[in-house]
Design an enzyme around this catalytic site. Sequence first.
Site, PDB file in Angstrom:
ATOM      1  N   HIS A 103       0.846  -9.385   4.676  1.00 35.45           N
ATOM      2  CA  HIS A 103      -0.276  -8.458   4.509  1.00 35.45           C
ATOM      3  C   HIS A 103      -0.675  -8.483   3.026  1.00 35.45           C
ATOM      4  O   HIS A 103      -0.563  -7.496   2.318  1.00 35.45           O
ATOM      5  CB  HIS A 103       0.116  -7.063   4.990  1.00 35.45           C
ATOM      6  CG  HIS A 103      -1.050  -6.162   5.313  1.00 35.45           C
ATOM      7  ND1 HIS A 103      -1.186  -5.504   6.519  1.00 35.45           N
ATOM      8  CD2 HIS A 103      -2.134  -5.799   4.578  1.00 35.45           C
ATOM      9  CE1 HIS A 103      -2.295  -4.763   6.505  1.00 35.45           C
ATOM     10  NE2 HIS A 103      -2.893  -4.931   5.343  1.00 35.45           N
TER      11      HIS A 103
ATOM     12  N   GLU B 235      -5.179  -1.971  14.009  1.00 33.01           N
ATOM     13  CA  GLU B 235      -5.673  -1.024  13.005  1.00 33.01           C
ATOM     14  C   GLU B 235      -6.991  -0.471  13.506  1.00 33.01           C
ATOM     15  O   GLU B 235      -7.821  -1.207  14.041  1.00 33.01           O
ATOM     16  CB  GLU B 235      -5.947  -1.699  11.646  1.00 33.01           C
ATOM     17  CG  GLU B 235      -4.731  -2.032  10.845  1.00 33.01           C
ATOM     18  CD  GLU B 235      -5.070  -2.690   9.508  1.00 33.01           C
ATOM     19  OE1 GLU B 235      -6.137  -2.398   8.925  1.00 33.01           O
ATOM     20  OE2 GLU B 235      -4.257  -3.507   9.063  1.00 33.01           O
TER      21      GLU B 235
ATOM     22  N   ASN C 227      -8.076  -5.646  14.462  1.00 33.82           N
ATOM     23  CA  ASN C 227      -8.373  -4.499  13.607  1.00 33.82           C
ATOM     24  C   ASN C 227      -9.860  -4.222  13.697  1.00 33.82           C
ATOM     25  O   ASN C 227     -10.681  -5.103  13.428  1.00 33.82           O
ATOM     26  CB  ASN C 227      -8.001  -4.785  12.149  1.00 33.82           C
ATOM     27  CG  ASN C 227      -6.503  -5.013  11.986  1.00 33.82           C
ATOM     28  OD1 ASN C 227      -5.722  -4.763  12.907  1.00 33.82           O
ATOM     29  ND2 ASN C 227      -6.098  -5.474  10.811  1.00 33.82           N
TER      30      ASN C 227
ATOM     31  N   GLU D  99      -5.306 -10.306   8.922  1.00 32.41           N
ATOM     32  CA  GLU D  99      -6.689 -10.510   8.503  1.00 32.41           C
ATOM     33  C   GLU D  99      -6.894 -11.688   7.549  1.00 32.41           C
ATOM     34  O   GLU D  99      -7.265 -11.496   6.386  1.00 32.41           O
ATOM     35  CB  GLU D  99      -7.230  -9.233   7.846  1.00 32.41           C
ATOM     36  CG  GLU D  99      -7.171  -8.015   8.750  1.00 32.41           C
ATOM     37  CD  GLU D  99      -7.800  -6.773   8.120  1.00 32.41           C
ATOM     38  OE1 GLU D  99      -8.017  -6.776   6.900  1.00 32.41           O
ATOM     39  OE2 GLU D  99      -8.073  -5.820   8.851  1.00 32.41           O
TER      40      GLU D  99
ATOM     41  N   ARG E 199       3.846  -0.251  13.101  1.00 33.03           N
ATOM     42  CA  ARG E 199       3.490  -1.563  12.562  1.00 33.03           C
ATOM     43  C   ARG E 199       3.552  -1.513  11.043  1.00 33.03           C
ATOM     44  O   ARG E 199       2.864  -0.694  10.426  1.00 33.03           O
ATOM     45  CB  ARG E 199       2.078  -1.948  13.008  1.00 33.03           C
ATOM     46  CG  ARG E 199       1.582  -3.207  12.345  1.00 33.03           C
ATOM     47  CD  ARG E 199       0.165  -3.597  12.747  1.00 33.03           C
ATOM     48  NE  ARG E 199      -0.193  -4.802  12.027  1.00 33.03           N
ATOM     49  CZ  ARG E 199      -1.224  -4.902  11.191  1.00 33.03           C
ATOM     50  NH1 ARG E 199      -2.051  -3.904  10.999  1.00 33.03           N
ATOM     51  NH2 ARG E 199      -1.457  -6.027  10.546  1.00 33.03           N
TER      52      ARG E 199
ATOM     53  N   TYR F  80     -12.946  -1.566  12.545  1.00 35.32           N
ATOM     54  CA  TYR F  80     -13.413  -0.429  11.744  1.00 35.32           C
ATOM     55  C   TYR F  80     -14.886  -0.112  11.948  1.00 35.32           C
ATOM     56  O   TYR F  80     -15.281   1.033  11.979  1.00 35.32           O
ATOM     57  CB  TYR F  80     -13.144  -0.688  10.252  1.00 35.32           C
ATOM     58  CG  TYR F  80     -11.677  -0.595   9.912  1.00 35.32           C
ATOM     59  CD1 TYR F  80     -11.089   0.641   9.661  1.00 35.32           C
ATOM     60  CD2 TYR F  80     -10.874  -1.722   9.871  1.00 35.32           C
ATOM     61  CE1 TYR F  80      -9.734   0.743   9.373  1.00 35.32           C
ATOM     62  CE2 TYR F  80      -9.515  -1.625   9.591  1.00 35.32           C
ATOM     63  CZ  TYR F  80      -8.961  -0.377   9.342  1.00 35.32           C
ATOM     64  OH  TYR F  80      -7.618  -0.274   9.069  1.00 35.32           O
TER      65      TYR F  80
ATOM     66  N   GLN G 295       0.803  -1.228   0.000  1.00 38.41           N
ATOM     67  CA  GLN G 295       0.000   0.000   0.000  1.00 38.41           C
ATOM     68  C   GLN G 295       0.838   1.281   0.000  1.00 38.41           C
ATOM     69  O   GLN G 295       0.350   2.335  -0.379  1.00 38.41           O
ATOM     70  CB  GLN G 295      -0.949  -0.002   1.205  1.00 38.41           C
ATOM     71  CG  GLN G 295      -2.003  -1.089   1.104  1.00 38.41           C
ATOM     72  CD  GLN G 295      -2.968  -1.080   2.284  1.00 38.41           C
ATOM     73  OE1 GLN G 295      -2.673  -1.670   3.312  1.00 38.41           O
ATOM     74  NE2 GLN G 295      -4.096  -0.415   2.149  1.00 38.41           N
TER      75      GLN G 295
HETATM   76  C1  PNW Z   1      -7.916  -3.561   6.447  1.00 36.14           C
HETATM   77  N1  PNW Z   1     -13.966  -5.665   5.804  1.00 36.14           N
HETATM   78  O1  PNW Z   1      -8.716  -4.151   5.485  1.00 36.14           O
HETATM   79  C2  PNW Z   1      -6.509  -3.814   5.962  1.00 36.14           C
HETATM   80  O2  PNW Z   1      -5.706  -4.474   6.888  1.00 36.14           O
HETATM   81  C3  PNW Z   1      -5.813  -2.591   5.435  1.00 36.14           C
HETATM   82  O3  PNW Z   1      -4.790  -2.960   4.565  1.00 36.14           O
HETATM   83  C4  PNW Z   1      -6.837  -1.672   4.794  1.00 36.14           C
HETATM   84  O4  PNW Z   1      -6.242  -0.589   4.114  1.00 36.14           O
HETATM   85  C5  PNW Z   1      -7.747  -1.179   5.900  1.00 36.14           C
HETATM   86  O5  PNW Z   1      -8.335  -2.254   6.600  1.00 36.14           O
HETATM   87  C6  PNW Z   1      -8.844  -0.238   5.421  1.00 36.14           C
HETATM   88  O6  PNW Z   1      -9.706  -0.898   4.561  1.00 36.14           O
HETATM   89  C7  PNW Z   1     -10.025  -4.489   5.647  1.00 36.14           C
HETATM   90  O7  PNW Z   1     -14.625  -5.730   4.752  1.00 36.14           O
HETATM   91  C8  PNW Z   1     -10.760  -4.644   4.493  1.00 36.14           C
HETATM   92  O8  PNW Z   1     -14.513  -5.911   6.874  1.00 36.14           O
HETATM   93  C9  PNW Z   1     -12.062  -5.040   4.551  1.00 36.14           C
HETATM   94  C10 PNW Z   1     -12.644  -5.281   5.774  1.00 36.14           C
HETATM   95  C11 PNW Z   1     -11.926  -5.139   6.950  1.00 36.14           C
HETATM   96  C12 PNW Z   1     -10.610  -4.733   6.866  1.00 36.14           C
END
Ligand code: PNW
Length: 452
Positions: free
Chosen positions: A122, A352, A292, A167, A78, A294, A21
């Site tokens: 990754h 994350e 991680n 992940e 990281r 989100y 990335q």
């Molecule tokens: C993570 N989902 O990806 C990755 O570890 C990173 O490389 C990425 O840039 C970041 O989150 C932001 O997207 C994900 O669909 C991608 O749940 C998709 C999911 C979760 C994490």
Amino acid sequence: MNKAIQFPANFLWGSATSAYQIEGSPLADGAGASIWQRFCAVPGNVRDGDHGDIACDHYNRYKEDVALMVKLGLKAYRFSVSWSRILPQGRGAVNQAGLDFYSRLIDELLANGIEPMVTLYHWDLPAALDDRGGWLNPDIADWFTDYARVLFRAFDGRVKSWATLNEPWVVTDGGYLHGTLAPGHRNLHEAALASHNLMRAHGSAVKAYREEGKYQIGIVVNIEPKYPASQSQADLDATRRADAYMNRQYLDPIFLGAYPPEMKEIFGEAWPDWPAADFDLIGQKLDFVGINYYTRSVVRHEPAHWPLRVAPVRQTQATYTETGWEVFPQGLTDTLVNFKQRYGDTPLYVMENGSAFYDPPQAEDGRVHDPLRVSCLRKNMGALHAALELGVDLRGYMVWSLLDNLEWSLGFSKRFGIIHVNFETQQRTLKDSALLYADIVASNGACLNQPV
Ligand code: PNW
């Protein structure tokens, strides 16, 4: 949230990135191609035809980027290692020049008092291994372990924190089930196989670390807590399947010795009875787990959705980020507390956490004002602190991401950085969120107690 915020004195504050990335120069100094380089080269796979040939040019600018971390007062960084820089063919001959790049980066971090935290995988599998089946080939557990040993031998001691996979769920779901990420396959049987081989590779590398290494090793998983849209039995069952698939699929075999029973419900005959001995390998004791976080998902039963029979329910009162993820800080607390309840007290790191928002054009004062990201960061800090108050053994937090970067198939269209990157000039500018984060780190969170 009501309690005054004060994180422990030794709380590890940092930021996270990944190799493909940000680095650019994917073939420099003898490196081999990765599946992401190949995937980006196929029209239609990545938005706007974007690719990682240059990205943030971190391969050449790593010193400047470490200097930015110093400016923010970060205590940890990281990052991930690109497998095909180290082993251009994925196995066999080691490329010393590839090791040298990471050696320089590690030295630069250590010289500045920043702790390197290395992720071995990754998502950028060597293309040469994909030619041999990639994660579908059972031999990949050995390939991955040999690669891991090279890094353990080169860097253990200078690096004291290792993670095997980032992940595994995304690797399988995006790479082998829905085809939205490299290598872009869409096959239920393959997804089951890839998942299991990821876990075998993970376990095998941890086992090797016990022979080669002296410090800490763990895994990084993405967790998205699932909440039922209603109390109907159908929605409750859908929630259970969604949670098993995304959250328990990788942690249950490590900590409880078996996949969740829902895997068969979801995959049917595509989910075999795996050899019992595999679970001894997968269940190696870990020193920590990286999480991680989100967003959350509210789910309902949806017979038409393959293969889970689950659909997300949009929350009309909520804020959504640019990647379509609901802002839901409480989910961070829930995730950490749920982990403790189900798996017990393993040291945890949030590896994350962050948000993609549209950043308004640079203001006249030369700053990048990102009020939505700032607001998210503040709320997430409250949720993080709440987990500590509830007794979670939480050791650190890595914000995603240090820099705006290649957001995989979304290309450069989504910005997660606390530092703005102008991809034409490579100029870095601290966003307001970076300035806030620096204050959080410097005060161990106490600055958050002041009224905004
Ligand atoms: C993570 N989902 O990806 C990755 O570890 C990173 O490389 C990425 O840039 C970041 O989150 C932001 O997207 C994900 O669909 C991608 O749940 C998709 C999911 C979760 C994490």
